[in-house]
Design an enzyme around this catalytic site. Structure first.
Site, PDB file in Angstrom:
ATOM      1  N   GLU A  96       0.850  -1.199   0.000  1.00  0.00           N
ATOM      2  CA  GLU A  96       0.000   0.000   0.000  1.00  0.00           C
ATOM      3  C   GLU A  96       0.882   1.244   0.000  1.00  0.00           C
ATOM      4  O   GLU A  96       2.007   1.217   0.501  1.00  0.00           O
ATOM      5  CB  GLU A  96      -0.860   0.027   1.275  1.00  0.00           C
ATOM      6  CG  GLU A  96      -2.256  -0.544   1.106  1.00  0.00           C
ATOM      7  CD  GLU A  96      -3.176   0.384   0.318  1.00  0.00           C
ATOM      8  OE1 GLU A  96      -2.678   1.244  -0.438  1.00  0.00           O
ATOM      9  OE2 GLU A  96      -4.381   0.239   0.449  1.00  0.00           O
ATOM     10  N   ASP A  97       0.345   2.332  -0.504  1.00  0.00           N
ATOM     11  CA  ASP A  97       1.065   3.602  -0.397  1.00  0.00           C
ATOM     12  C   ASP A  97       0.813   4.245   0.964  1.00  0.00           C
ATOM     13  O   ASP A  97       1.709   4.813   1.567  1.00  0.00           O
ATOM     14  CB  ASP A  97       0.674   4.566  -1.530  1.00  0.00           C
ATOM     15  CG  ASP A  97      -0.825   4.719  -1.680  1.00  0.00           C
ATOM     16  OD1 ASP A  97      -1.556   3.751  -1.391  1.00  0.00           O
ATOM     17  OD2 ASP A  97      -1.276   5.800  -2.071  1.00  0.00           O
ATOM     18  N   ASP A 100      -4.497   5.067   6.079  1.00  0.00           N
ATOM     19  CA  ASP A 100      -5.075   6.296   6.635  1.00  0.00           C
ATOM     20  C   ASP A 100      -6.123   5.892   7.687  1.00  0.00           C
ATOM     21  O   ASP A 100      -5.771   5.634   8.841  1.00  0.00           O
ATOM     22  CB  ASP A 100      -5.678   7.101   5.482  1.00  0.00           C
ATOM     23  CG  ASP A 100      -6.063   8.514   5.866  1.00  0.00           C
ATOM     24  OD1 ASP A 100      -5.957   8.862   7.052  1.00  0.00           O
ATOM     25  OD2 ASP A 100      -6.495   9.289   4.995  1.00  0.00           O
ATOM     26  N   PHE A 150      -2.277  16.275   4.681  1.00  0.00           N
ATOM     27  CA  PHE A 150      -2.766  15.754   3.408  1.00  0.00           C
ATOM     28  C   PHE A 150      -1.594  15.697   2.434  1.00  0.00           C
ATOM     29  O   PHE A 150      -1.094  16.716   1.983  1.00  0.00           O
ATOM     30  CB  PHE A 150      -3.900  16.607   2.833  1.00  0.00           C
ATOM     31  CG  PHE A 150      -4.572  15.911   1.688  1.00  0.00           C
ATOM     32  CD1 PHE A 150      -5.540  14.945   1.930  1.00  0.00           C
ATOM     33  CD2 PHE A 150      -4.190  16.155   0.376  1.00  0.00           C
ATOM     34  CE1 PHE A 150      -6.122  14.250   0.881  1.00  0.00           C
ATOM     35  CE2 PHE A 150      -4.778  15.469  -0.674  1.00  0.00           C
ATOM     36  CZ  PHE A 150      -5.744  14.523  -0.421  1.00  0.00           C
ATOM     37  N   ARG A 163       0.121  12.337  -8.749  1.00  0.00           N
ATOM     38  CA  ARG A 163       0.629  10.986  -8.505  1.00  0.00           C
ATOM     39  C   ARG A 163       2.048  10.807  -9.044  1.00  0.00           C
ATOM     40  O   ARG A 163       2.806   9.962  -8.578  1.00  0.00           O
ATOM     41  CB  ARG A 163      -0.264   9.933  -9.185  1.00  0.00           C
ATOM     42  CG  ARG A 163      -1.635   9.761  -8.575  1.00  0.00           C
ATOM     43  CD  ARG A 163      -2.260   8.479  -9.116  1.00  0.00           C
ATOM     44  NE  ARG A 163      -3.698   8.430  -8.979  1.00  0.00           N
ATOM     45  CZ  ARG A 163      -4.346   7.983  -7.902  1.00  0.00           C
ATOM     46  NH1 ARG A 163      -3.679   7.571  -6.856  1.00  0.00           N
ATOM     47  NH2 ARG A 163      -5.665   7.946  -7.879  1.00  0.00           N
TER      48      ARG A 163
HETATM   49  C1  PRP Z   1      -5.945   5.478  -0.955  1.00  0.00           C
HETATM   50  C2  PRP Z   1      -4.659   4.694  -0.722  1.00  0.00           C
HETATM   51  C3  PRP Z   1      -5.094   3.514   0.103  1.00  0.00           C
HETATM   52  C4  PRP Z   1      -6.279   4.063   0.865  1.00  0.00           C
HETATM   53  C5  PRP Z   1      -5.887   4.336   2.285  1.00  0.00           C
HETATM   54  O1  PRP Z   1      -6.635   4.909  -2.004  1.00  0.00           O
HETATM   55  O2  PRP Z   1      -4.068   4.305  -1.933  1.00  0.00           O
HETATM   56  O3  PRP Z   1      -5.485   2.418  -0.690  1.00  0.00           O
HETATM   57  O4  PRP Z   1      -6.669   5.297   0.248  1.00  0.00           O
HETATM   58  O5  PRP Z   1      -6.932   4.947   2.984  1.00  0.00           O
HETATM   59  P1  PRP Z   1      -7.749   4.200   4.111  1.00  0.00           P
HETATM   60  O6  PRP Z   1      -6.736   3.632   5.074  1.00  0.00           O
HETATM   61  O7  PRP Z   1      -8.569   5.308   4.710  1.00  0.00           O
HETATM   62  O8  PRP Z   1      -8.578   3.132   3.483  1.00  0.00           O
HETATM   63  P2  PRP Z   1      -7.876   5.625  -2.716  1.00  0.00           P
HETATM   64  O9  PRP Z   1      -9.127   4.955  -2.294  1.00  0.00           O
HETATM   65  O10 PRP Z   1      -7.788   7.101  -2.528  1.00  0.00           O
HETATM   66  O11 PRP Z   1      -7.642   5.234  -4.228  1.00  0.00           O
HETATM   67  P3  PRP Z   1      -6.296   5.400  -5.098  1.00  0.00           P
HETATM   68  O12 PRP Z   1      -5.310   4.381  -4.571  1.00  0.00           O
HETATM   69  O13 PRP Z   1      -6.740   5.095  -6.476  1.00  0.00           O
HETATM   70  O14 PRP Z   1      -5.806   6.817  -4.914  1.00  0.00           O
END
Ligand code: PRP
Length: 175
Positions: A96-97, A100, A150, A163
């Site tokens: 994961e990146d 949150d 953020f 990105r």
């Molecule tokens: C982002 C990120 C994680 C997730 C983390 O994805 O890449 O997968 O949010 O947040 P959380 O812990 O609150 O679930 P996002 O749904 O924004 O989609 P993306 O990866 O396409 O940007």
């Protein structure tokens, strides 16, 4: 709006090398299935696996997206899963990146049980523990723990933008 550098390209590179060294050691003599959670982790995952040189890797990809406003999760997450290989009895590493609220990983960990992997480990470039409200087990390979800012760049977006940045930046809306 502006984006200021928060974690530099060089800091990210050094941290990834350290995480990969640990992974190389932990999985020595074993095979690893890496699940890249798109879209956000495409850059981190690509850089991480290129440093995991000592063990055979199968790459899998899933798509996860949260609904909500541009800066806040709605509490709903949509997962698109279409694995190309059998995960049964495999060592799995989820990449994961960012963790949150923890919602995405929480949901993914539950669903992965269906596939009966041997082990499941987590790697995330960033964690925001102050925001995490859904249960997520220990992040085995964590890049940076940060406060509630953020952040964009290095895979992370704001409304689809930023990105591509090679660093993690802090997004500051127009005052
Ligand atoms: C982002 C990120 C994680 C997730 C983390 O994805 O890449 O997968 O949010 O947040 P959380 O812990 O609150 O679930 P996002 O749904 O924004 O989609 P993306 O990866 O396409 O940007």
């Amino acid at each position: 709006m502006s984006v200021s550098v928060f974690i530099s390209e060089d800091q990210i590179k050094q941290r990834i090398k350290a995480l990969a060294a640990q992974i190389n050691q932990d999985f020595k003599g074993q095979e690893l299935t890496v699940i890249t959670v798109l879209n956000g982790s495409f850059m981190f995952s690509a850089d991480l696996v290129r440093e995991i040189k000592d063990i055979p890797i199968i790459m899998e990809f899933i798509s996860a997206s949260s609904y909500g406003s541009e800066t806040q999760s709605s509490g709903e997450v949509k997962l698109e899963i279409n694995f190309q290989s059998d995960l049964k009895d495999k060592n799995v590493l989820i990449v994961e990146d960012i963790v949150d609220t923890g919602l995405t990983l929480n949901k993914l960990m539950h669903i992965l049980k269906i596939y009966k992997p041997k082990t499941v480990k987590l790697a995330s470039l960033i964690s925001k523990p102050a925001n995490t409200v859904h249960f997520v087990s220990n992040i085995d390979y964590l890049g940076f723990e940060i406060e509630d800012k953020f952040v964009v760049g290095y895979g992370l977006d704001f409304a689809g933008q930023y990105r591509h940045l090679p660093y993690i930046g802090v997004y500051e809306p127009k005052k």
